[in-house]
Design a protein around this motif. Structure first.
Motif, PDB file in Angstrom:
ATOM      1  N   LYS A  95      -8.123  -5.652   5.086  1.00 53.92           N
ATOM      2  CA  LYS A  95      -7.022  -6.621   5.069  1.00 53.92           C
ATOM      3  C   LYS A  95      -5.645  -5.954   5.015  1.00 53.92           C
ATOM      4  N   GLU A  96      -5.630  -4.645   4.833  1.00 51.70           N
ATOM      5  CA  GLU A  96      -4.357  -3.919   4.794  1.00 51.70           C
ATOM      6  C   GLU A  96      -3.897  -3.590   6.213  1.00 51.70           C
ATOM      7  N   SER A  97      -2.616  -3.322   6.354  1.00 51.66           N
ATOM      8  CA  SER A  97      -2.045  -3.013   7.669  1.00 51.66           C
ATOM      9  C   SER A  97      -2.513  -1.648   8.162  1.00 51.66           C
ATOM     10  N   LEU A  98      -2.327  -1.410   9.453  1.00 46.82           N
ATOM     11  CA  LEU A  98      -2.720  -0.137  10.043  1.00 46.82           C
ATOM     12  C   LEU A  98      -1.963   1.018   9.399  1.00 46.82           C
ATOM     13  N   ILE A  99      -0.665   0.834   9.142  1.00 50.77           N
ATOM     14  CA  ILE A  99       0.151   1.883   8.532  1.00 50.77           C
ATOM     15  C   ILE A  99      -0.397   2.260   7.162  1.00 50.77           C
ATOM     16  N   LYS A 100      -0.760   1.255   6.371  1.00 49.80           N
ATOM     17  CA  LYS A 100      -1.287   1.534   5.030  1.00 49.80           C
ATOM     18  C   LYS A 100      -2.618   2.266   5.105  1.00 49.80           C
ATOM     19  N   ASN A 101      -3.450   1.909   6.067  1.00 50.50           N
ATOM     20  CA  ASN A 101      -4.721   2.603   6.244  1.00 50.50           C
ATOM     21  C   ASN A 101      -4.505   4.048   6.661  1.00 50.50           C
TER      22      ASN A 101
END
Length: 235
Positions: A95-101
């Motif tokens: 559920k986290e954004s691509l940047i956070k991943n």
């Protein structure tokens, strides 16, 4: 550990790992300085490469004037186990954004992964970006500080092995493994012990026949497979 996933909780729970990071990063700084590299180059390697054991490989290969491609491939092989770790963590951050991943994967270490896996036992199998990223950043900053201390104080610490620095990471993993075993009630202890014993045997035998870097990757894959099979069989 608690069931809290706040940055404050992450700071508190990452504190025991700091000593392990400082020990190994200081040893890297000392070895880099004794190899003739400047403090700035040593620090830059920790800031940009940030690859734990692979940084020792980088220093050795730089001194032997190895081709840059060989250095890159060597670092990739040494740290290839992190691909498996990232894949294991990915479902918890869907559920986290691509940047956070990307940030989590970029700063992921063996220690933060182990800490995260142990945390799952207290949070009903939940993780979030704020907690995990805080743990990762604590590790990153500590690693840089330890490198700087080792590089600048290398003349005072000529033999870090005598101080037990080389055992710091091992001791930390033993502690994390123990906490994982006693806190994870979803898997029976005898199942966990079987997987641990299997992993030790695979590593011991593997070191006889194949390079150490590949042993880590191979033993991880085989242990994960065996653990999955046994867990499903017992359930």
């Amino acid at each position: 550990m608690t069931n809290s996933l706040t940055p404050k909780a992450a700071l508190k729970e990452a504190l025991p790992t700091i000593f392990g990071y400082i020990g190994i990063s200081a040893a890297f700084g000392i070895i880099g300085q004794s190899s003739g590299l400047s403090v700035y180059i040593i620090l830059l390697i920790s800031i940009i490469v940030y690859a734990g054991a692979a940084q020792f490989v980088v220093v050795t290969m730089l001194l032997t004037h190895s081709p840059i491609l060989s250095i890159i491939l060597s670092v990739f092989l040494v740290n290839s186990r992190l691909i498996l770790m990232s894949a294991t963590l990915a479902p918890y951050f869907k559920k986290e954004s691509l940047i956070k991943n990307i940030l989590i994967g970029t700063f992921l270490t063996d220690e933060s992964f182990a800490l995260g896996m142990n945390k799952l036992n207290y949070t009903d199998s939940h993780l979030n970006f704020r907690w995990f990223h805080t743990v990762n950043i604590v590790a990153y900053v500590t690693w840089i500080i330890g490198t700087l201390l080792g590089a600048t104080l290398s003349s005072l610490i000529t033999n870090p092995e005598k101080l037990g620095f080389n055992f710091a990471i091992t001791a930390m993993f033993i502690g994390l493994l123990y906490l994982q075993i006693i806190s994870d009630r979803s898997i029976k202890i005898n199942v966990q012990l079987i997987v641990i014993l299997f992993t030790l045997v695979v590593v011991y035998l593997g070191l006889i026949f194949i390079p150490a870097n590949l042993v880590i990757l191979l033993s991880t894959i085989l242990a994960c497979y065996l653990g999955t099979v046994i867990k499903n069989a017992f359930n």
